[in-house]
Design a protein around this motif. Structure first.
Motif, PDB file in Angstrom:
ATOM      1  N   ASP A   1      -1.494  -0.530  13.635  1.00 27.16           N
ATOM      2  CA  ASP A   1      -0.237  -0.344  14.624  1.00 27.16           C
ATOM      3  C   ASP A   1       0.509   0.891  14.057  1.00 27.16           C
ATOM      4  N   ALA A   2       1.567   1.420  15.351  1.00 31.62           N
ATOM      5  CA  ALA A   2       2.331   2.483  14.952  1.00 31.62           C
ATOM      6  C   ALA A   2       3.302   2.194  13.855  1.00 31.62           C
ATOM      7  N   ALA A   3       3.695   1.000  13.451  1.00 32.80           N
ATOM      8  CA  ALA A   3       4.899   0.725  12.417  1.00 32.80           C
ATOM      9  C   ALA A   3       4.044   0.916  11.130  1.00 32.80           C
ATOM     10  N   SER A   4       2.800   0.603  11.077  1.00 31.80           N
ATOM     11  CA  SER A   4       2.077   0.449   9.643  1.00 31.80           C
ATOM     12  C   SER A   4       1.821   1.828   9.577  1.00 31.80           C
ATOM     13  N   LEU A   5       1.606   2.656  10.348  1.00 32.56           N
ATOM     14  CA  LEU A   5       1.055   4.232  10.135  1.00 32.56           C
ATOM     15  C   LEU A   5       2.313   4.709   9.771  1.00 32.56           C
ATOM     16  N   ALA A   6       3.504   4.538  10.426  1.00 34.26           N
ATOM     17  CA  ALA A   6       4.702   5.008  10.038  1.00 34.26           C
ATOM     18  C   ALA A   6       5.267   4.623   8.537  1.00 34.26           C
ATOM     19  N   VAL A   7       5.192   3.543   8.144  1.00 31.15           N
ATOM     20  CA  VAL A   7       5.264   3.243   6.905  1.00 31.15           C
ATOM     21  C   VAL A   7       4.305   3.944   5.823  1.00 31.15           C
ATOM     22  N   LEU A   8       3.114   3.900   5.998  1.00 32.14           N
ATOM     23  CA  LEU A   8       2.145   4.993   5.293  1.00 32.14           C
ATOM     24  C   LEU A   8       2.670   6.572   5.139  1.00 32.14           C
ATOM     25  N   ALA A   9       2.715   6.842   6.361  1.00 28.90           N
ATOM     26  CA  ALA A   9       3.010   8.333   6.499  1.00 28.90           C
ATOM     27  C   ALA A   9       4.347   8.615   5.597  1.00 28.90           C
ATOM     28  N   ASP A  10       5.484   7.746   5.724  1.00 32.39           N
ATOM     29  CA  ASP A  10       6.667   7.821   5.147  1.00 32.39           C
ATOM     30  C   ASP A  10       6.364   8.018   3.649  1.00 32.39           C
TER      31      ASP A  10
ATOM     32  N   ALA B   1       0.847  -1.057  -0.259  1.00 31.08           N
ATOM     33  CA  ALA B   1      -0.030  -0.173  -0.046  1.00 31.08           C
ATOM     34  C   ALA B   1       0.781   1.395   0.105  1.00 31.08           C
ATOM     35  N   ALA B   2       2.084   1.073   0.646  1.00 37.25           N
ATOM     36  CA  ALA B   2       2.885   2.510   0.720  1.00 37.25           C
ATOM     37  C   ALA B   2       3.476   2.555  -0.393  1.00 37.25           C
ATOM     38  N   ALA B   3       3.829   1.475  -1.248  1.00 33.73           N
ATOM     39  CA  ALA B   3       4.458   1.651  -2.415  1.00 33.73           C
ATOM     40  C   ALA B   3       3.577   2.318  -3.553  1.00 33.73           C
ATOM     41  N   VAL B   4       2.361   1.878  -3.356  1.00 34.00           N
ATOM     42  CA  VAL B   4       1.367   2.729  -4.341  1.00 34.00           C
ATOM     43  C   VAL B   4       1.314   4.186  -3.936  1.00 34.00           C
ATOM     44  N   ILE B   5       0.990   4.408  -2.649  1.00 28.63           N
ATOM     45  CA  ILE B   5       0.990   5.820  -2.044  1.00 28.63           C
ATOM     46  C   ILE B   5       2.138   6.497  -2.442  1.00 28.63           C
ATOM     47  N   SER B   6       3.215   5.950  -2.456  1.00 30.48           N
ATOM     48  CA  SER B   6       4.408   6.863  -2.777  1.00 30.48           C
ATOM     49  C   SER B   6       4.476   7.162  -4.279  1.00 30.48           C
ATOM     50  N   GLY B   7       3.771   6.551  -5.113  1.00 29.76           N
ATOM     51  CA  GLY B   7       3.987   6.922  -6.779  1.00 29.76           C
ATOM     52  C   GLY B   7       2.789   7.574  -7.130  1.00 29.76           C
ATOM     53  N   ALA B   8       1.782   7.749  -6.132  1.00 27.84           N
ATOM     54  CA  ALA B   8       0.368   8.206  -6.499  1.00 27.84           C
ATOM     55  C   ALA B   8       0.458   9.702  -6.324  1.00 27.84           C
ATOM     56  N   ALA B   9      -0.659  10.061  -6.988  1.00 28.37           N
ATOM     57  CA  ALA B   9      -1.098  11.663  -7.017  1.00 28.37           C
ATOM     58  C   ALA B   9      -1.650  11.954  -5.546  1.00 28.37           C
TER      59      ALA B   9
ATOM     60  N   LEU C   1       2.708  13.739  13.603  1.00 27.20           N
ATOM     61  CA  LEU C   1       2.437  13.179  12.273  1.00 27.20           C
ATOM     62  C   LEU C   1       1.422  13.868  11.711  1.00 27.20           C
ATOM     63  N   ASP C   2       0.865  14.853  12.318  1.00 26.75           N
ATOM     64  CA  ASP C   2      -0.216  15.685  11.869  1.00 26.75           C
ATOM     65  C   ASP C   2      -0.027  16.303  10.451  1.00 26.75           C
ATOM     66  N   SER C   3       1.132  16.563  10.370  1.00 22.95           N
ATOM     67  CA  SER C   3       1.954  17.223   9.016  1.00 22.95           C
ATOM     68  C   SER C   3       1.839  16.132   7.824  1.00 22.95           C
ATOM     69  N   VAL C   4       1.946  14.926   8.266  1.00 23.03           N
ATOM     70  CA  VAL C   4       2.025  13.875   7.144  1.00 23.03           C
ATOM     71  C   VAL C   4       0.788  13.013   6.930  1.00 23.03           C
ATOM     72  N   VAL C   5      -0.173  13.199   8.023  1.00 24.42           N
ATOM     73  CA  VAL C   5      -1.357  12.540   7.718  1.00 24.42           C
ATOM     74  C   VAL C   5      -2.410  13.566   7.816  1.00 24.42           C
ATOM     75  N   GLU C   6      -3.466  13.404   6.902  1.00 20.98           N
ATOM     76  CA  GLU C   6      -4.352  14.431   6.895  1.00 20.98           C
ATOM     77  C   GLU C   6      -5.903  13.659   7.338  1.00 20.98           C
ATOM     78  N   VAL C   7      -6.667  13.553   8.390  1.00 23.90           N
ATOM     79  CA  VAL C   7      -7.768  13.078   8.439  1.00 23.90           C
ATOM     80  C   VAL C   7      -8.839  13.968   7.866  1.00 23.90           C
ATOM     81  N   VAL C   8      -9.522  13.639   6.795  1.00 24.06           N
ATOM     82  CA  VAL C   8     -10.123  14.630   5.936  1.00 24.06           C
ATOM     83  C   VAL C   8     -11.836  14.733   6.555  1.00 24.06           C
TER      84      VAL C   8
ATOM     85  N   ALA D   1       3.830   9.056   1.972  1.00 18.24           N
ATOM     86  CA  ALA D   1       3.131   9.990   1.459  1.00 18.24           C
ATOM     87  C   ALA D   1       4.361  11.152   1.650  1.00 18.24           C
ATOM     88  N   ALA D   2       5.332  11.154   2.835  1.00 18.67           N
ATOM     89  CA  ALA D   2       6.060  12.392   2.971  1.00 18.67           C
ATOM     90  C   ALA D   2       6.966  12.445   1.913  1.00 18.67           C
ATOM     91  N   GLY D   3       7.376  11.036   0.994  1.00 19.32           N
ATOM     92  CA  GLY D   3       8.563  11.144   0.316  1.00 19.32           C
ATOM     93  C   GLY D   3       8.078  11.472  -1.042  1.00 19.32           C
TER      94      GLY D   3
END
Lengths: 290, 319
Positions: A242-251, A220-228, A281-288, A253-255
């Protein structure tokens, strides 16, 4: 024991979500039935048909079609049907690369159209994904990306063949559930399901994400990293994160260029709690829909 | 015996880490000892944190009337309900003081009359770890101890504080003990629960273990908000067993005295006793993120190094 996946309401066959299906089977009879249905429909529609085998000999594919009363030889002769081996085609060279693969579908669909066919339909035996093939670890990422990156743009119909005899059930569940349309045998609901959103760019994650589901989260993170940036995560049915999954997803997006925050809808309580614990993490994860 | 003057004038106060225990028997002694420390820190323009049980806060706030807003006030009964999360708060405060180019002076009262024996053990471990965490840093941490506390708790305070005393007279503690040794001594045998649900797990069962722990807690009456915390903690603990504790572990669940307990037992070791006692970078895989989360969301976390590995008990009140 997870319950068997219910038969979802089947999308319109010609919609993008209806044209990319997982097909799960566990014997030769089921395989031949799916094959026959798919090829017959393609011939009737005037589409070009390509079969990419992994472990099945090409001549066996043609024999099964002939036994099903389909003029496979004639279709091959006039160029409407081809059967090739993945290892000699898209897996040749440096192995599996989702980016290259996605480009190939555009080329193949254009070639089919240029030859006068009304579309392209493809069967792929996906069992190589369970072997030590270079790039096989990106198979889930690929399955998640093609809905938005290929099927929304190209008149392609693809059935991904998952043979239970060649792949572990848990892996079949993860891969099959990444498709919006499913055929064949039901499969157990994976601990974490990741699938494309049908109606907008993004991913749906449901179930329970933890250390045990890190491969699916990485995909999922690989998809996000290359997505619009407009790509969203819908977490309405996610029970645990868990925190690790959130960190991977946030990373991931941040990249992205511009570091746009990851848009999350229907944030579940563990995600909200983690954002309380880690306000940075508020700056990298936006709960819309907070 | 070396005798120092008031805490505010303690030896080395300016140059190095200073961690005295203040023993008080009356409100007057408390206000004298803590008040002098706080006033002195304010006079020196230190960053001041006062983390004491809520009922003590107004007394101290009245004492420093004009300077009230220059002090960070924290109710230790809330922030330090789980003693395992106090050190993270103190380190964060001290780090901010460094950023602000000031020194940190802290009043930390982690044990009060009414703490359970299990909480007091973990608070004692916390007191020992303060000495490891702040070695060489110019930070002052005064820890008031009510002399009405049990004898064994007061005795441990002599082992965990390099300096001890009463208002007006501080001295080096002759019983001060290496923090690692104190931590080992804190690994007291845990009482066996009368009845527990036992769930062995390996990597492939982690999701079903989380679901089982969630269902069990719901049936036991844990409110949904707390179930989120419960699951976050258990998720981190069981993942740690798989990653660092020999690939598998055993989860036991039981209810006792108005709280739920989850015990995670594996073959791991807690290599660094300070693991999880400092706010981690949420995006860094290493650095004790999981243990830190457990400490933040649980009411009590007990660690025990045993011969076969590591035992971890996560406590969560039903209220």
């Amino acid at each position: 024991m997870p319950v068997a996946r219910r038969a979802a309401a089947r999308p319109e066959p010609d919609s993008p979500e209806g044209r990319h299906s997982s097909v799960v089977f566990s014997d030769d009879r089921q395989w031949a039935e799916h094959l026959g249905v798919f090829v017959r429909s393609g011939l009737e529609r005037g589409e070009q048909i390509q079969y990419f085998a992994d472990t099945t000999a090409p001549e066996r594919v043609l024999r099964a079609l002939t036994e099903a009363g389909i003029d496979a030889a004639g279709a091959v002769t006039r160029g409407q049907l081809s059967v090739s081996v993945a290892a000699q085609t898209y897996l040749a060279g440096s192995g599996f690369d989702p980016d290259t693969m996605i480009g190939l579908w555009f080329d193949a669909a254009e070639a089919a159209s240029a030859s006068g066919y009304r579309g392209l339909r493809v069967i792929g035996e996906m069992s190589w994904g369970a072997r030590d093939v270079a790039g096989a670890d990106r198979l889930l990422e690929y399955e998640l990306r093609v809905h938005e990156e290929v099927f929304a743009h190209v008149p392609l119909t693809a059935w991904c063949f998952y043979d239970r005899r060649l792949m572990a059930d848990a892996y079949v569940s993860v891969l099959a559930s990444a498709h919006l349309t499913h055929r064949g045998e039901p499969y157990a609901v994976p601990a974490l399901r990741v699938a494309p959103l049908a109606d907008r760019p993004g991913l749906l994650m449901s179930g329970s994400a933890g250390y045990d589901t890190r491969d699916a989260v990485a995909a999922a993170a690989a998809v996000i990293s290359g997505a619009a940036a407009r790509t969203e995560l819908d977490l309405a049915d996610l029970r645990h994160l868990d925190a690790a999954s959130l960190a991977v997803l946030a990373d991931a997006a941040a990249g992205r260029p511009g570091g746009t925050p990851l848009k999350v809808r229907q944030a579940p309580s563990p995600l909200r709690r983690l954002l309380q614990l880690f306000p940075e993490l508020d700056s990298v994860v936006e709960v819309v829909d907070r | 015996m070396t005798t120092y003057g008031p805490a505010s004038a303690g030896l080395g106060r300016q140059a190095a880490f200073y961690h005295p225990a203040l023993f008080y028997g009356t409100e007057g002694e408390y206000l004298d000892g803590v008040g002098t420390f706080v006033q002195d820190a304010l006079d020196r323009e230190h960053s001041v944190l006062v983390a004491v049980p809520g009922p003590h806060l107004p007394l101290l706030q009245d004492l420093v009337e004009g300077n009230r807003k220059h002090v960070t006030w924290v109710d230790m009964r809330q922030a330090g309900r789980n003693p395992g999360r106090i050190l993270s708060m103190l380190q964060e405060f001290a780090d901010r003081a460094v950023d602000a180019r000031t020194q940190a002076s802290i009043v930390g009262e982690p044990i009060w009359v009414g703490r359970t024996p299990a909480e007091a053990w973990e608070a004692t471990r916390h007191e020992a770890l303060i000495n490891l965490a702040f070695t060489g840093r110019p930070v002052s941490i005064l820890c008031p101890y009510d002399t009405a506390l049990p004898e064994d708790v007061l005795a441990q305070a002599h082992r965990t504080h390099p300096v001890v005393g009463a208002p007006g007279a501080y001295r080096a503690s002759p019983r001060y003990t290496d923090p690692h040794e104190v931590c080992c001594d804190c690994d007291t045998p845990l009482p066996e629960p009368p009845d527990a649900v036992v769930v062995p797990f390996g990597e492939r069962a982690l999701a079903s273990v989380r679901d089982e722990a969630d269902r069990w807690a719901a049936a036991a009456g844990l409110p949904p908000v707390r179930r989120t915390d419960w699951l976050l903690a258990i998720g981190e603990a069981t993942a740690n067993s798989v990653r660092h504790g020999g690939g598998r572990g055993t989860l036991r669940l039981w209810c006792a005295d108005g709280e739920l307990v989850a015990e995670i037992r594996d073959r791991g070791r807690l290599a660094d006793p300070l693991m999880g006692r400092r706010r981690p970078d949420p995006r860094a895989a290493a650095g004790g993120r999981g243990v830190w989360i457990m400490h933040q969301v649980c009411d009590l976390v007990e660690f025990r190094a045993v011969e076969q590995g590591l035992v971890l008990r996560l406590h969560m009140g039903l209220e």
